[in-house]
Write an enzyme that holds these catalytic residues in place. Structure first.
Site, PDB file in Angstrom:
ATOM      1  N   SER A   9       0.844  -1.191   0.000  1.00  0.00           N
ATOM      2  CA  SER A   9       0.000   0.000   0.000  1.00  0.00           C
ATOM      3  C   SER A   9       0.882   1.245   0.000  1.00  0.00           C
ATOM      4  O   SER A   9       1.647   1.479   0.943  1.00  0.00           O
ATOM      5  CB  SER A   9      -0.884   0.012   1.250  1.00  0.00           C
ATOM      6  OG  SER A   9      -1.484   1.281   1.389  1.00  0.00           O
ATOM      7  N   HIS A  33      -1.541  -1.288  -4.069  1.00  0.00           N
ATOM      8  CA  HIS A  33      -2.772  -0.825  -3.419  1.00  0.00           C
ATOM      9  C   HIS A  33      -2.701   0.692  -3.245  1.00  0.00           C
ATOM     10  O   HIS A  33      -1.742   1.215  -2.674  1.00  0.00           O
ATOM     11  CB  HIS A  33      -2.891  -1.526  -2.062  1.00  0.00           C
ATOM     12  CG  HIS A  33      -4.146  -1.237  -1.311  1.00  0.00           C
ATOM     13  ND1 HIS A  33      -5.324  -1.919  -1.533  1.00  0.00           N
ATOM     14  CD2 HIS A  33      -4.416  -0.355  -0.321  1.00  0.00           C
ATOM     15  CE1 HIS A  33      -6.256  -1.473  -0.711  1.00  0.00           C
ATOM     16  NE2 HIS A  33      -5.732  -0.514   0.041  1.00  0.00           N
ATOM     17  N   ASP A  35      -4.686   3.937  -1.724  1.00  0.00           N
ATOM     18  CA  ASP A  35      -5.755   4.397  -0.841  1.00  0.00           C
ATOM     19  C   ASP A  35      -6.196   5.793  -1.220  1.00  0.00           C
ATOM     20  O   ASP A  35      -5.376   6.715  -1.271  1.00  0.00           O
ATOM     21  CB  ASP A  35      -5.255   4.418   0.610  1.00  0.00           C
ATOM     22  CG  ASP A  35      -5.093   3.021   1.160  1.00  0.00           C
ATOM     23  OD1 ASP A  35      -6.082   2.265   1.109  1.00  0.00           O
ATOM     24  OD2 ASP A  35      -3.986   2.677   1.607  1.00  0.00           O
ATOM     25  N   MET A  37      -8.674   8.746   0.048  1.00  0.00           N
ATOM     26  CA  MET A  37      -9.497   9.207   1.178  1.00  0.00           C
ATOM     27  C   MET A  37     -10.001  10.605   0.866  1.00  0.00           C
ATOM     28  O   MET A  37      -9.280  11.418   0.299  1.00  0.00           O
ATOM     29  CB  MET A  37      -8.640   9.248   2.447  1.00  0.00           C
ATOM     30  CG  MET A  37      -7.971   7.918   2.751  1.00  0.00           C
ATOM     31  SD  MET A  37      -7.087   8.003   4.308  1.00  0.00           S
ATOM     32  CE  MET A  37      -6.253   6.412   4.300  1.00  0.00           C
ATOM     33  N   HIS A  64      -8.552   1.636  -3.621  1.00  0.00           N
ATOM     34  CA  HIS A  64      -9.442   1.499  -2.461  1.00  0.00           C
ATOM     35  C   HIS A  64     -10.056   2.862  -2.173  1.00  0.00           C
ATOM     36  O   HIS A  64      -9.379   3.753  -1.649  1.00  0.00           O
ATOM     37  CB  HIS A  64      -8.591   0.983  -1.282  1.00  0.00           C
ATOM     38  CG  HIS A  64      -9.333   0.849   0.007  1.00  0.00           C
ATOM     39  ND1 HIS A  64      -8.689   0.656   1.214  1.00  0.00           N
ATOM     40  CD2 HIS A  64     -10.659   0.869   0.291  1.00  0.00           C
ATOM     41  CE1 HIS A  64      -9.582   0.564   2.180  1.00  0.00           C
ATOM     42  NE2 HIS A  64     -10.783   0.696   1.656  1.00  0.00           N
ATOM     43  N   MET A  66     -12.002   5.169  -0.090  1.00  0.00           N
ATOM     44  CA  MET A  66     -12.614   5.485   1.206  1.00  0.00           C
ATOM     45  C   MET A  66     -13.282   6.833   1.015  1.00  0.00           C
ATOM     46  O   MET A  66     -12.806   7.881   1.487  1.00  0.00           O
ATOM     47  CB  MET A  66     -11.532   5.507   2.294  1.00  0.00           C
ATOM     48  CG  MET A  66     -11.118   4.100   2.715  1.00  0.00           C
ATOM     49  SD  MET A  66      -9.557   4.079   3.579  1.00  0.00           S
ATOM     50  CE  MET A  66      -8.441   3.996   2.196  1.00  0.00           C
ATOM     51  N   MET A 136     -11.891  -5.040   6.016  1.00  0.00           N
ATOM     52  CA  MET A 136     -10.925  -4.158   6.693  1.00  0.00           C
ATOM     53  C   MET A 136     -10.540  -4.774   8.038  1.00  0.00           C
ATOM     54  O   MET A 136     -11.405  -5.179   8.816  1.00  0.00           O
ATOM     55  CB  MET A 136     -11.526  -2.766   6.920  1.00  0.00           C
ATOM     56  CG  MET A 136     -11.631  -1.898   5.677  1.00  0.00           C
ATOM     57  SD  MET A 136     -10.077  -1.628   4.799  1.00  0.00           S
ATOM     58  CE  MET A 136      -9.121  -0.710   6.006  1.00  0.00           C
ATOM     59  N   ASP A 170      -6.821  -5.756   4.823  1.00  0.00           N
ATOM     60  CA  ASP A 170      -6.091  -4.489   4.739  1.00  0.00           C
ATOM     61  C   ASP A 170      -6.058  -3.841   6.121  1.00  0.00           C
ATOM     62  O   ASP A 170      -7.112  -3.536   6.692  1.00  0.00           O
ATOM     63  CB  ASP A 170      -6.828  -3.596   3.733  1.00  0.00           C
ATOM     64  CG  ASP A 170      -6.199  -2.225   3.550  1.00  0.00           C
ATOM     65  OD1 ASP A 170      -5.091  -2.005   4.048  1.00  0.00           O
ATOM     66  OD2 ASP A 170      -6.837  -1.383   2.873  1.00  0.00           O
TER      67      ASP A 170
HETATM   68  C1  DX5 Z   1      -6.017   2.157   5.901  1.00  0.00           C
HETATM   69  C2  DX5 Z   1      -5.653   1.825   4.483  1.00  0.00           C
HETATM   70  C3  DX5 Z   1      -4.588   0.813   4.345  1.00  0.00           C
HETATM   71  C4  DX5 Z   1      -3.262   1.218   4.921  1.00  0.00           C
HETATM   72  C5  DX5 Z   1      -2.668   0.006   5.547  1.00  0.00           C
HETATM   73  O1  DX5 Z   1      -7.161   2.920   5.909  1.00  0.00           O
HETATM   74  O2  DX5 Z   1      -6.787   1.338   3.799  1.00  0.00           O
HETATM   75  O3  DX5 Z   1      -4.429   0.387   3.010  1.00  0.00           O
HETATM   76  O4  DX5 Z   1      -2.361   1.703   3.960  1.00  0.00           O
HETATM   77  O5  DX5 Z   1      -1.522   0.376   6.233  1.00  0.00           O
HETATM   78  P1  DX5 Z   1      -0.822  -0.565   7.293  1.00  0.00           P
HETATM   79  O6  DX5 Z   1      -0.347  -1.779   6.550  1.00  0.00           O
HETATM   80  O7  DX5 Z   1       0.264   0.276   7.822  1.00  0.00           O
HETATM   81  O8  DX5 Z   1      -1.864  -0.913   8.312  1.00  0.00           O
HETATM   82 ZN    ZN Z   2      -6.498   0.376   1.798  1.00  0.00          ZN
END
Ligand code: DX5
Ligand code: ZN
Length: 213
Positions: A9, A33, A35, A37, A64, A66, A136, A170
């Site tokens: 990620s 991956h 993310d 947000m 992903h 969010m 999650m 994740d």
């Molecule tokens: C959290 C993200 C993850 C995050 C995971 O909201 O969706 O993808 O990058 O990070 P680690 O592996 O540090 O928990």
């Molecule tokens: Zn994620």
């Protein structure tokens, strides 16, 4: 069980040199991956689809979202930026079928995710529509949190229901928690801090994959 995949990620990578960071993991990663947000569904905000366009890699991008109620045109931005799969959150969408159908219509793999406290029955009606479910294992929003083992009951139940479905986990994934999730039935493992927090990223990935046999 479907093929085991590791997805570094890039939330935990240095995004000012993202292509160099990706080079470090490319050879050993099955997916990258990403993310996204929005500052609404989760407090933090991250990169957008324009940033994804700057990523140069042959490794499939696992996006992903969010994001609260992503619109078709917003999702299209990620499709045009080269997303291989797009995950939406059940909690973020009034009618997730709308987003799932739009993603599929554009020939991209659609996935749905639930937060640690959301029960599995909330996504049962989407299981035949999606190519992947993301369970999650931390509250979405931040890297570096502790793996919530209680989420494993959902992975186990889902694997029983869907022997061939891709099940991704994740949050807080390291060799130990990856193994726990693997035994519960997960086959795609997202890891941020454990990989990008290390100098030798390739070794970190190998450390995770060596426990998944
Ligand atoms: C959290 C993200 C993850 C995050 C995971 O909201 O969706 O993808 O990058 O990070 P680690 O592996 O540090 O928990
Ligand atoms: Zn994620």
């Amino acid at each position: 069980m479907p093929k085991v995949k590791i997805a570094p990620s890039i939330l935990s990578a240095d995004l000012s040199r993202v292509n160099k960071e990706i080079k470090d993991v490319e050879k050993h990663a099955d997916l990258i991956h990403v993310d996204i947000m929005d500052g609404i569904f989760v407090p933090a905000a991250t990169v957008d689809s324009n940033f994804i366009k700057t990523i140069k890699t042959k490794v499939p991008l696992d996006v992903h979202l969010m994001v609260h109620e992503p619109s078709n045109s917003y999702i299209k931005g990620f499709i045009d930026a080269g997303a291989n799969s797009i995950t939406i959150h059940e909690e973020a969408c009034k009618n997730p079928s709308k987003q799932i159908n739009f993603i599929k219509k554009n020939k991209v793999k659609a996935a749905i995710s639930i937060k640690p406290k959301t029960p599995l029955y909330r996504i049962e009606k989407y299981l035949n529509m999606v190519g992947m479910v993301l369970i999650m294992t931390v509250e979405p929003g931040y890297a570096g949190q502790k793996f919530i083992a209680l989420t494993m009951s959902k992975v186990k139940e889902l694997r029983k229901l869907k022997p061939k479905l891709d099940i991704e986990v994740d949050g807080g994934i390291n060799p130990l928690t990856a193994r726990i999730a693997f035994e519960a039935g997960a086959n795609i493992f997202v890891a941020g801090t454990f990989i990008f927090g290390k100098k030798d990223r390739a070794a970190a990935i190998k450390e995770i994959s060596s426990t998944l046999k």
